[in-house]
Each structure stands twice: as C-alpha cells, then as structure tokens.
Design a protein around this motif. Structure first.
Motif, PDB file in Angstrom:
ATOM      1  N   GLY A   1       8.260  -4.047 -12.613  1.00  0.00           N
ATOM      2  CA  GLY A   1       6.852  -3.846 -12.302  1.00  0.00           C
ATOM      3  C   GLY A   1       6.535  -3.643 -10.845  1.00  0.00           C
ATOM      4  N   LEU A   2       7.362  -4.125  -9.927  1.00  0.00           N
ATOM      5  CA  LEU A   2       7.089  -4.012  -8.495  1.00  0.00           C
ATOM      6  C   LEU A   2       7.545  -2.658  -7.963  1.00  0.00           C
ATOM      7  CD1 LEU A   2       8.151  -7.579  -7.322  1.00  0.00           C
ATOM      8  CD2 LEU A   2       5.831  -6.733  -7.701  1.00  0.00           C
ATOM      9  N   HIS A   3       6.813  -2.146  -6.956  1.00  0.00           N
ATOM     10  CA  HIS A   3       7.085  -0.825  -6.402  1.00  0.00           C
ATOM     11  C   HIS A   3       7.274  -0.882  -4.887  1.00  0.00           C
ATOM     12  CE1 HIS A   3       5.153   0.178 -10.217  1.00  0.00           C
ATOM     13  NE2 HIS A   3       5.552   1.425 -10.093  1.00  0.00           N
ATOM     14  N   VAL A   4       8.273  -0.162  -4.407  1.00  0.00           N
ATOM     15  CA  VAL A   4       8.398   0.100  -2.972  1.00  0.00           C
ATOM     16  C   VAL A   4       8.452   1.600  -2.761  1.00  0.00           C
ATOM     17  CG1 VAL A   4       9.586  -2.064  -2.446  1.00  0.00           C
ATOM     18  CG2 VAL A   4      10.934  -0.020  -2.997  1.00  0.00           C
ATOM     19  N   SER A   5       8.076   2.021  -1.545  1.00  0.00           N
ATOM     20  CA  SER A   5       8.124   3.438  -1.179  1.00  0.00           C
ATOM     21  C   SER A   5       8.771   3.570   0.193  1.00  0.00           C
ATOM     22  CB  SER A   5       6.711   4.034  -1.136  1.00  0.00           C
ATOM     23  OG  SER A   5       6.087   3.965  -2.398  1.00  0.00           O
ATOM     24  N   LEU A   6       9.576   4.614   0.355  1.00  0.00           N
ATOM     25  CA  LEU A   6      10.201   4.879   1.644  1.00  0.00           C
ATOM     26  C   LEU A   6      10.524   6.350   1.768  1.00  0.00           C
ATOM     27  CD1 LEU A   6      13.984   4.107   1.657  1.00  0.00           C
ATOM     28  CD2 LEU A   6      12.623   3.606  -0.370  1.00  0.00           C
ATOM     29  N   SER A   7      10.614   6.830   3.007  1.00  0.00           N
ATOM     30  CA  SER A   7      11.006   8.209   3.284  1.00  0.00           C
ATOM     31  C   SER A   7      12.074   8.216   4.369  1.00  0.00           C
ATOM     32  CB  SER A   7       9.805   9.042   3.760  1.00  0.00           C
ATOM     33  OG  SER A   7       8.872   9.238   2.727  1.00  0.00           O
ATOM     34  N   ARG A   8      13.016   9.162   4.255  1.00  0.00           N
ATOM     35  CA  ARG A   8      14.061   9.332   5.253  1.00  0.00           C
ATOM     36  C   ARG A   8      14.240  10.828   5.541  1.00  0.00           C
ATOM     37  NH1 ARG A   8      12.983   4.710   5.360  1.00  0.00           N
ATOM     38  NH2 ARG A   8      14.388   2.896   5.223  1.00  0.00           N
ATOM     39  N   LEU A   9      14.452  11.132   6.808  1.00  0.00           N
ATOM     40  CA  LEU A   9      14.616  12.512   7.260  1.00  0.00           C
ATOM     41  C   LEU A   9      16.056  12.723   7.723  1.00  0.00           C
ATOM     42  CD1 LEU A   9      12.949  15.144   7.921  1.00  0.00           C
ATOM     43  CD2 LEU A   9      12.722  14.227  10.238  1.00  0.00           C
ATOM     44  N   VAL A  10      16.677  13.818   7.276  1.00  0.00           N
ATOM     45  CA  VAL A  10      18.047  14.150   7.648  1.00  0.00           C
ATOM     46  C   VAL A  10      18.049  15.533   8.300  1.00  0.00           C
ATOM     47  CG1 VAL A  10      20.395  14.556   6.824  1.00  0.00           C
ATOM     48  CG2 VAL A  10      18.979  12.805   5.731  1.00  0.00           C
TER      49      VAL A  10
ATOM     50  N   GLU B   1      -5.029  -9.235   3.084  1.00  0.00           N
ATOM     51  CA  GLU B   1      -4.657 -10.616   2.795  1.00  0.00           C
ATOM     52  C   GLU B   1      -3.168 -10.823   3.023  1.00  0.00           C
ATOM     53  OE1 GLU B   1      -5.828 -11.717  -1.127  1.00  0.00           O
ATOM     54  OE2 GLU B   1      -7.842 -10.860  -0.956  1.00  0.00           O
ATOM     55  N   VAL B   2      -2.803 -12.063   3.371  1.00  0.00           N
ATOM     56  CA  VAL B   2      -1.378 -12.379   3.483  1.00  0.00           C
ATOM     57  C   VAL B   2      -0.738 -12.305   2.102  1.00  0.00           C
ATOM     58  CG1 VAL B   2      -1.625 -13.810   5.541  1.00  0.00           C
ATOM     59  CG2 VAL B   2      -1.830 -14.850   3.268  1.00  0.00           C
ATOM     60  N   ASP B   3       0.578 -12.240   2.079  1.00  0.00           N
ATOM     61  CA  ASP B   3       1.354 -12.134   0.845  1.00  0.00           C
ATOM     62  C   ASP B   3       0.999 -10.856   0.086  1.00  0.00           C
ATOM     63  OD1 ASP B   3       2.504 -14.598   1.460  1.00  0.00           O
ATOM     64  OD2 ASP B   3       0.973 -15.695   0.360  1.00  0.00           O
ATOM     65  N   THR B   4       0.800  -9.795   0.852  1.00  0.00           N
ATOM     66  CA  THR B   4       0.502  -8.483   0.290  1.00  0.00           C
ATOM     67  C   THR B   4       1.550  -7.484   0.769  1.00  0.00           C
ATOM     68  OG1 THR B   4      -1.894  -8.894   0.232  1.00  0.00           O
ATOM     69  CG2 THR B   4      -1.193  -6.598   0.212  1.00  0.00           C
ATOM     70  N   ALA B   5       2.032  -6.642  -0.123  1.00  0.00           N
ATOM     71  CA  ALA B   5       2.931  -5.554   0.258  1.00  0.00           C
ATOM     72  C   ALA B   5       2.095  -4.321   0.585  1.00  0.00           C
ATOM     73  CB  ALA B   5       3.908  -5.246  -0.866  1.00  0.00           C
ATOM     74  N   ILE B   6       2.494  -3.614   1.626  1.00  0.00           N
ATOM     75  CA  ILE B   6       1.718  -2.476   2.116  1.00  0.00           C
ATOM     76  C   ILE B   6       2.663  -1.344   2.484  1.00  0.00           C
ATOM     77  CG2 ILE B   6       0.038  -1.682   3.831  1.00  0.00           C
ATOM     78  CD1 ILE B   6      -0.593  -4.741   4.240  1.00  0.00           C
TER      79      ILE B   6
ATOM     80  N   CYS C   1       6.549   9.201   8.386  1.00  0.00           N
ATOM     81  CA  CYS C   1       7.086   7.846   8.486  1.00  0.00           C
ATOM     82  C   CYS C   1       6.593   7.061   7.273  1.00  0.00           C
ATOM     83  CB  CYS C   1       6.599   7.157   9.758  1.00  0.00           C
ATOM     84  SG  CYS C   1       7.368   7.758  11.264  1.00  0.00           S
ATOM     85  N   GLU C   2       7.503   6.382   6.589  1.00  0.00           N
ATOM     86  CA  GLU C   2       7.093   5.622   5.398  1.00  0.00           C
ATOM     87  C   GLU C   2       8.109   4.526   5.104  1.00  0.00           C
ATOM     88  OE1 GLU C   2       5.518   6.507   0.858  1.00  0.00           O
ATOM     89  OE2 GLU C   2       6.880   7.933   1.827  1.00  0.00           O
ATOM     90  N   ASP C   3       7.633   3.309   5.082  1.00  0.00           N
ATOM     91  CA  ASP C   3       8.387   2.150   4.635  1.00  0.00           C
ATOM     92  C   ASP C   3       7.397   1.193   3.997  1.00  0.00           C
ATOM     93  OD1 ASP C   3      11.343   2.013   5.234  1.00  0.00           O
ATOM     94  OD2 ASP C   3      10.627   2.646   7.211  1.00  0.00           O
ATOM     95  N   THR C   4       7.912   0.245   3.241  1.00  0.00           N
ATOM     96  CA  THR C   4       7.074  -0.767   2.615  1.00  0.00           C
ATOM     97  C   THR C   4       7.274  -2.095   3.335  1.00  0.00           C
ATOM     98  OG1 THR C   4       7.279   0.355   0.488  1.00  0.00           O
ATOM     99  CG2 THR C   4       6.466  -1.918   0.455  1.00  0.00           C
TER     100      THR C   4
ATOM    101  N   LEU D   1      10.367  -4.431   4.137  1.00  0.00           N
ATOM    102  CA  LEU D   1      11.093  -4.632   2.882  1.00  0.00           C
ATOM    103  C   LEU D   1      12.138  -3.559   2.644  1.00  0.00           C
ATOM    104  CD1 LEU D   1       8.098  -5.567   0.530  1.00  0.00           C
ATOM    105  CD2 LEU D   1       9.737  -7.134   1.587  1.00  0.00           C
ATOM    106  N   THR D   2      11.870  -2.335   3.091  1.00  0.00           N
ATOM    107  CA  THR D   2      12.773  -1.221   2.823  1.00  0.00           C
ATOM    108  C   THR D   2      13.714  -0.997   4.009  1.00  0.00           C
ATOM    109  OG1 THR D   2      10.886   0.196   3.413  1.00  0.00           O
ATOM    110  CG2 THR D   2      11.415  -0.010   1.082  1.00  0.00           C
ATOM    111  N   ARG D   3      14.306  -2.076   4.469  1.00  0.00           N
ATOM    112  CA  ARG D   3      15.300  -2.046   5.541  1.00  0.00           C
ATOM    113  C   ARG D   3      16.646  -2.387   4.930  1.00  0.00           C
ATOM    114  NH1 ARG D   3      15.017  -3.578  10.845  1.00  0.00           N
ATOM    115  NH2 ARG D   3      13.191  -2.229  10.927  1.00  0.00           N
ATOM    116  N   SER D   4      17.591  -1.453   5.002  1.00  0.00           N
ATOM    117  CA  SER D   4      18.923  -1.724   4.476  1.00  0.00           C
ATOM    118  C   SER D   4      19.727  -2.521   5.504  1.00  0.00           C
ATOM    119  CB  SER D   4      19.643  -0.413   4.158  1.00  0.00           C
ATOM    120  OG  SER D   4      20.027   0.234   5.351  1.00  0.00           O
ATOM    121  N   ASP D   5      20.892  -2.960   5.104  1.00  0.00           N
ATOM    122  CA  ASP D   5      21.783  -3.659   6.026  1.00  0.00           C
ATOM    123  C   ASP D   5      22.629  -2.684   6.833  1.00  0.00           C
ATOM    124  OD1 ASP D   5      20.888  -6.088   4.985  1.00  0.00           O
ATOM    125  OD2 ASP D   5      22.349  -6.027   3.366  1.00  0.00           O
ATOM    126  N   ASP D   6      22.478  -1.394   6.575  1.00  0.00           N
ATOM    127  CA  ASP D   6      23.276  -0.386   7.259  1.00  0.00           C
ATOM    128  C   ASP D   6      22.634  -0.007   8.596  1.00  0.00           C
ATOM    129  OD1 ASP D   6      24.949  -0.396   5.061  1.00  0.00           O
ATOM    130  OD2 ASP D   6      23.874   1.245   4.064  1.00  0.00           O
TER     131      ASP D   6
END
Length: 352
Positions: free
Chosen positions: A213-222, A302-307, A318-321, A332-337
C-alpha cells in the motif's frame, strides 16, 4: 494476536463526526491503510479491490464474493477483529448490506462520498509504516540505480522499463508508474510513457513503487560522455530549487504557504512561471501522491508524513521521497550505493 488498532479507532470516531451509521471501504489505498497492507485486488491496475470492509461504530465486516473470500481470509493481513460475510459472485454486494446512513469511498447512489475525508484521515505514519517506508525506499532506489548503471546506448525505453519491472516484482514491489525518456523526449514530455525509442546519450528514469500500500517516487538521470555546460547548470539549478522546497517543508506551515515558496524559488533561480509546466508533487503515502499541492491546498504540513516533490526544468528533474520526522527530513529513496549526489546547504540544513 489481533487487536483494536488505533487506525480503526480513529475511523470509528470519525463516523460520529460524519453523522454516519457505517462506512463502506473498497478502494485499495484505504483498505491498505486500515489493514496495514492488505489490498484485495485481482486486476493489478484496478483502483478498487474485489472485496470491501464495512465499518460501524462497534464492528467490522469483510464483505466478499464467495469465490474470493477463502484466499483473502488465508493470506491478507487483518490487524483487528473482523467478521465476514460472503455473497455469490453473480449477485450484488447490496444483498449483505444493512439499511442506514452510510458513507463510501466510491461515488455510489445513496451513499455519502467520504473519500476526501479519508485522505485527510490517513495522514500521519505510525512506527510500522515508517519502517516499511524506509525499506521500500532503499530497495526502489537500488533497483533504479542498478538498472541505470548497466545501461548502454542502443537499449530501448521498453527494455529499460522491463528491467525495472522485473527487479521490482522479484522483491514484491509493484512498479505502478515507470516513466522512461531518452534524449529529446526528456524535454518534450513531462510524463514520458516508455516507447521503442533507443537510448543515444541521455535518459531520465522515474519510478513510482508500491508495496503493501505504501508508495515512493524517485527519478534518476543518466548521461553518456561529458556533460554540456548548459545541461550541468540546469541540473544544479533544479537541485537548488529542490533544496529550497525541502527547506520550506516544515511542520506547522500551511501547504499553500509552501507552494508560495515553490513559485518564489523558481523565480529566484531565473525560471519565473516554469512551475506552471508541471505539478510539483506533494505528500505521499497510500498513493504516489495523496494529493498534489497547489496554491489553494488546505491543511498544514505534519510530522510523520512522507513527501515527494519533483521540481522540473526543461530536460531535467529532481525527485526523491522524504519523510518529515521530529528531527527533520529523512531521504527515503537513498540507496547504500555511491550514486552521484549534489550537496546543498540551507541555513543549518543540508540536502543531498
């Protein structure tokens, strides 16, 4: 052990405010929110499921066709006590509904439309949702960045989409929005649905990813080869606008005030009015965006909100959650790489 969840208590309390005897939930976003991850779907792209939850002030009933009920009872999460009623697949659900003043998250004759109120009620992530969000965001970023690192000129947008979809589905992530634009299509279209176009020098990949049910969004440019000075400058300018927006996203501020700062940032960096060319994003949760923020959006941050904001200039985005916590914004959309990052400062705040 199942118990009376806080979400169910909130919803049952809202029935009194809404002056309703009961509430019929069928939309997948609301079902997932209330149950901590159930969906009741068969057709993947359907907005509504094949079963409903009927909520009153003192109980909950799962309503489902008899051909769907066994699997739902066996496999879908249910964090509170819930009865169930079935009906024949060739009959209407009306046959198991009582009479009364009811609301629904769909537009049904004789029912009060409570979907806008449900979106507001869903705001605020509990501890379980925050953990799930962090895991989803990391995995989604690793998938997009992993595919991006292996790209070579000549691959088609279709093939890029297929690689992302396969990686997502293998870990239970649904790629609900996969956009791929190669070269001139990046500037031409704001929502570039993939085509057979072959990659030449540059590609923009956007992923809207859903799990439980939860959603994240991200964009990457190559980009292949040396970046042109003008393109490098546009990327930096878009990142600066993004940093301004993140800095403006503070608990207690109105969404309309944040939007005013968004338009001001575009103007400050030399792109007055370009915000009109594409939406800027908004709070995420049980939708890619629970709502798109505009100048007339009501309510407060509000706190405890994803944006997920997505400032866009010609040819770059530019797009990250992020999640707004008591300690500030967490990406949230930060990898360990070691994906390349731009680090910018806004007062005591650092964004990258």
């Amino acid at each position: 052990m199942r118990f009376m969840s806080k979400k169910l208590q909130r919803l049952q309390s809202a029935l009194l405010d809404w002056q309703l005897d009961g509430l019929l939930l069928t939309r997948r976003d609301n079902i997932a929110w209330l149950t901590e991850g159930a969906s009741y779907y068969v057709v993947d792209r359907a907005e509504v499921g094949v079963a409903s939850l009927f909520v009153t002030a003192d109980n909950v009933q799962l309503l489902a066709p008899d051909n769907e009920l066994p699997r739902i009872l066996a496999e879908e999460p249910m964090p509170f006590e819930c009865g169930h009623k079935s009906y024949s697949w060739h009959q209407s659900m009306d046959s198991v509904l009582p009479q009364g003043r009811f609301g629904s998250d769909q537009r049904l004759v004789g029912y009060q439309d409570i979907q806008p109120a449900m979106v507001a009620l869903r705001q605020g992530l509990n501890t379980n949702e925050q953990h799930r969000f962090r895991a989803l965001g990391r995995e989604a970023a690793k998938i997009v960045e992993g595919v991006a690192r292996q790209l070579r000129p000549g691959v088609s947008e279709y093939q890029i989409e297929a690689q992302i979809a396969a990686a997502c589905l293998s870990v239970g992530i649904r790629p609900v929005c996969t956009l791929v634009a190669a070269d001139e299509r990046i500037t031409a279209f704001k929502h570039p649905v993939p085509t057979r176009k072959a990659l030449e020098r540059m590609v923009l990949i956007t992923l809207g990813a859903e799990r439980e049910g939860l959603h994240v969004s991200l964009s990457r440019l190559v980009h292949f080869g040396e970046l042109e000075i003008a393109l490098r400058q546009r990327i930096l300018l878009a990142a600066n606008i993004h940093a301004d927006i993140l800095s403006a996203t503070q608990s207690g501020r109105t969404w309309s005030a944040v939007f005013a700062d968004i338009t001001q940032s575009y103007q400050q960096w030399g792109f007055d009015g370009m915000w009109r060319c594409h939406h800027q994003g908004g709070p995420a949760g049980y939708g890619c965006r629970d709502f798109i923020v505009t100048s007339v959006t009501k309510g407060n941050v509000e706190v405890d909100t994803a944006i997920a904001w997505n400032p866009t200039l010609n040819g770059v985005k530019c797009e990250d959650t992020f999640m707004l916590t008591q300690n500030g914004l967490e990406n949230l959309t930060r990898s360990d790489d070691d994906w390349p990052k731009i680090t910018l400062q806004r007062g005591a705040l650092t964004f990258s």
